[in-house]
Design an enzyme around this catalytic site. Structure first.
Site, PDB file in Angstrom:
ATOM      1  N   ARG A   1     -11.760   0.352  -5.784  1.00 13.31           N
ATOM      2  CA  ARG A   1     -12.180  -0.851  -6.496  1.00 13.31           C
ATOM      3  C   ARG A   1     -13.389  -0.481  -7.352  1.00 13.31           C
ATOM      4  O   ARG A   1     -14.166   0.414  -6.999  1.00 13.31           O
ATOM      5  CB  ARG A   1     -12.566  -1.948  -5.519  1.00 13.31           C
ATOM      6  CG  ARG A   1     -11.467  -2.355  -4.540  1.00 13.31           C
ATOM      7  CD  ARG A   1     -11.995  -3.362  -3.539  1.00 13.31           C
ATOM      8  NE  ARG A   1     -10.966  -3.764  -2.579  1.00 13.31           N
ATOM      9  CZ  ARG A   1     -10.764  -3.183  -1.395  1.00 13.31           C
ATOM     10  NH1 ARG A   1     -11.525  -2.161  -1.032  1.00 13.31           N
ATOM     11  NH2 ARG A   1      -9.812  -3.609  -0.583  1.00 13.31           N
TER      12      ARG A   1
ATOM     13  N   LYS B   1     -14.545  -3.458   1.737  1.00 19.19           N
ATOM     14  CA  LYS B   1     -14.808  -4.835   2.131  1.00 19.19           C
ATOM     15  C   LYS B   1     -15.167  -4.906   3.612  1.00 19.19           C
ATOM     16  O   LYS B   1     -14.594  -4.195   4.439  1.00 19.19           O
ATOM     17  CB  LYS B   1     -13.576  -5.708   1.852  1.00 19.19           C
ATOM     18  CG  LYS B   1     -13.280  -5.897   0.374  1.00 19.19           C
ATOM     19  CD  LYS B   1     -12.100  -6.829   0.172  1.00 19.19           C
ATOM     20  CE  LYS B   1     -11.845  -7.093  -1.314  1.00 19.19           C
ATOM     21  NZ  LYS B   1     -10.677  -7.986  -1.523  1.00 19.19           N
TER      22      LYS B   1
ATOM     23  N   HIS C   1      -8.620  -3.783 -11.954  1.00 17.16           N
ATOM     24  CA  HIS C   1      -7.737  -3.356 -10.865  1.00 17.16           C
ATOM     25  C   HIS C   1      -6.528  -2.554 -11.355  1.00 17.16           C
ATOM     26  O   HIS C   1      -5.747  -2.065 -10.541  1.00 17.16           O
ATOM     27  CB  HIS C   1      -7.247  -4.582 -10.097  1.00 17.16           C
ATOM     28  CG  HIS C   1      -7.894  -4.738  -8.746  1.00 17.16           C
ATOM     29  ND1 HIS C   1      -9.223  -4.487  -8.521  1.00 17.16           N
ATOM     30  CD2 HIS C   1      -7.382  -5.100  -7.547  1.00 17.16           C
ATOM     31  CE1 HIS C   1      -9.499  -4.711  -7.247  1.00 17.16           C
ATOM     32  NE2 HIS C   1      -8.394  -5.081  -6.639  1.00 17.16           N
TER      33      HIS C   1
ATOM     34  N   ARG D   1      -6.271   0.931  -9.991  1.00 14.88           N
ATOM     35  CA  ARG D   1      -6.018   0.869  -8.543  1.00 14.88           C
ATOM     36  C   ARG D   1      -4.539   0.570  -8.283  1.00 14.88           C
ATOM     37  O   ARG D   1      -3.908   1.204  -7.435  1.00 14.88           O
ATOM     38  CB  ARG D   1      -6.911  -0.206  -7.927  1.00 14.88           C
ATOM     39  CG  ARG D   1      -6.744  -0.428  -6.419  1.00 14.88           C
ATOM     40  CD  ARG D   1      -7.847  -1.349  -5.926  1.00 14.88           C
ATOM     41  NE  ARG D   1      -7.613  -1.888  -4.607  1.00 14.88           N
ATOM     42  CZ  ARG D   1      -7.938  -1.282  -3.482  1.00 14.88           C
ATOM     43  NH1 ARG D   1      -8.486  -0.066  -3.510  1.00 14.88           N
ATOM     44  NH2 ARG D   1      -7.732  -1.853  -2.313  1.00 14.88           N
TER      45      ARG D   1
ATOM     46  N   HIS E   1      -6.731  -1.319   2.854  1.00 14.63           N
ATOM     47  CA  HIS E   1      -6.198  -2.637   3.207  1.00 14.63           C
ATOM     48  C   HIS E   1      -6.220  -2.810   4.719  1.00 14.63           C
ATOM     49  O   HIS E   1      -5.830  -1.907   5.464  1.00 14.63           O
ATOM     50  CB  HIS E   1      -4.750  -2.784   2.716  1.00 14.63           C
ATOM     51  CG  HIS E   1      -4.642  -2.960   1.237  1.00 14.63           C
ATOM     52  ND1 HIS E   1      -3.479  -2.709   0.530  1.00 14.63           N
ATOM     53  CD2 HIS E   1      -5.548  -3.374   0.315  1.00 14.63           C
ATOM     54  CE1 HIS E   1      -3.676  -2.956  -0.751  1.00 14.63           C
ATOM     55  NE2 HIS E   1      -4.920  -3.367  -0.909  1.00 14.63           N
TER      56      HIS E   1
ATOM     57  N   TYR F   1       3.250  -3.576  -3.266  1.00 15.45           N
ATOM     58  CA  TYR F   1       3.481  -2.504  -4.226  1.00 15.45           C
ATOM     59  C   TYR F   1       4.894  -1.952  -4.114  1.00 15.45           C
ATOM     60  O   TYR F   1       5.435  -1.420  -5.075  1.00 15.45           O
ATOM     61  CB  TYR F   1       2.478  -1.371  -4.009  1.00 15.45           C
ATOM     62  CG  TYR F   1       1.071  -1.759  -4.354  1.00 15.45           C
ATOM     63  CD1 TYR F   1       0.635  -1.814  -5.672  1.00 15.45           C
ATOM     64  CD2 TYR F   1       0.158  -2.092  -3.359  1.00 15.45           C
ATOM     65  CE1 TYR F   1      -0.651  -2.184  -5.997  1.00 15.45           C
ATOM     66  CE2 TYR F   1      -1.137  -2.464  -3.675  1.00 15.45           C
ATOM     67  CZ  TYR F   1      -1.536  -2.509  -4.984  1.00 15.45           C
ATOM     68  OH  TYR F   1      -2.812  -2.886  -5.302  1.00 15.45           O
TER      69      TYR F   1
END
Length: 335
Positions: free
Chosen positions: A170, A203, A274, A277, A300, A309
């Site tokens: 990110r 995150k 993004h 990414r 993730h 994806y």
């Protein structure tokens, strides 16, 4: 004036007076006490008019008679359509459900009913848009838009773009890197490349290690040796990897400007922070990578997030099959 408008919004059919009065009171409440915008009120009137027509057609003359199955049946009708109405998408149907839920909540609060049958009815979930990825050729064109010259900011920009695509980071993770987060392993004695590793803080403060290859490593080496010292000279000794012209840490907005400028230079549209990414993940899966490996690389928490994806790659497989297989077209022999 408001009451008259509300009446106009629900009259014109043979709806039971009890239903009409309840809807009229709710619309007046939205207009006077909640101050909803005129366009929103107009949408609610239209949705509730159709709801009243549906209830009347199913023998309901008062909101107190409505059951949860009536509401779920109405939602199903919205999605499937009927001879007089086309099927609604998830967003439009969801707005109608919000209006219906609000009506029943209002009726309970005003003592018109003793229960809220819409309480457990949820709006349809909008289809999640597939992430936008660009082709490998477009990635190469995008990165190539940043010339490898002896300008410190240009060397920085190329290193940033190579790292974003080479690791799937990110933008916030990339600009948050310190120099010590990069492990640039030297070339092995036999002349083969050793895979370097970068440590990201993702995150929720979760750390992850992501390998990156020769292109990103060479770009980062060039930047660290020939550009970062010049940028750092005007700053206060920040440990940040990517620096701005004043020697401070490059911001997310600054990194986004780098990407936008490179995309504009080569005529690529709709390239967002993004995009690289998404392209990183899609190209890995196209190349045969396991989805759980890609999950770890992207950071993730759930593999479900990563599996979106796989839909992109399936679409790509369909395109290739349809264009390449001699019997992909459904054309009968002799036609």
């Amino acid at each position: 004036m408001i009451a008259t408008t509300a009446e106009q919004g629900i009259q014109g059919g043979e709806a039971a007076p009890g239903l009409q009065a309840a809807v009229r009171g709710y619309l007046d409440h939205l207009a006077v006490e909640r101050g909803l915008a005129a366009n929103t009120l107009s949408s609610y009137r239209r949705d509730l008019r159709r709801y009243v027509e549906y209830l009347t057609g199913h023998g309901r003359g008062d909101l107190a008679e409505v059951r949860e199955t009536d509401i779920t049946g109405f939602v199903r009708l919205l999605r499937e359509g009927d001879p007089d109405h086309r099927p609604l998408g998830a967003n439009s149907a969801g707005r109608a459900v919000v209006a219906v839920r609000g009506l029943h909540r209002f009726a309970l609060r005003e003592g018109l009913t003793d229960a809220d049958p819409a309480q457990e009815v949820r709006p349809p979930t909008p289809r999640r848009p597939l992430p936008k990825a660009i082709s490998l050729h477009d990635v190469q064109t995008l990165i190539g838009a940043v010339e490898s010259v002896e300008d410190p900011r240009t060397l920085r920009d190329r290193a940033l773009l190579e790292l974003l695509y080479g690791t799937g980071a990110r933008i916030s993770e990339a600009v948050g890197l310190d120099v010590d987060d990069i492990d640039r392993l030297p070339m092995a004695a036999d002349g083969t490349d050793a895979v370097s590793v970068v440590r990201f803080l993702g995150k929720g403060g979760k750390e992850r290690l992501v390998p990156f290859g020769r292109f990103a490593r060479n770009a980062i080496d060039d930047y660290l040796v020939r550009a970062r010292p010049a940028l750092a000279a005007s700053g206060r000794g920040t440990p940040g990897l990517f620096l701005n012209a004043r020697g401070g840490r490059l911001t997310r907005q600054g990194a986004w400007a780098v990407l936008r400028a490179a995309a504009a230079r080569v005529g690529l549209r709709d390239v967002s922070p993004h995009t690289l990414r998404h392209s990183f993940a899609t190209h890995l899966l196209d190349g045969g990578a396991d989805v759980r490996v890609v999950q770890e690389l992207l950071g993730h928490a759930s593999v479900t997030t990563t599996q979106v994806y796989t839909l992109v790659t399936v679409d790509r497989l369909r395109e290739v099959y349809a264009a390449s297989h001699p019997r992909a077209q459904a054309v009968a022999p002799g036609r």
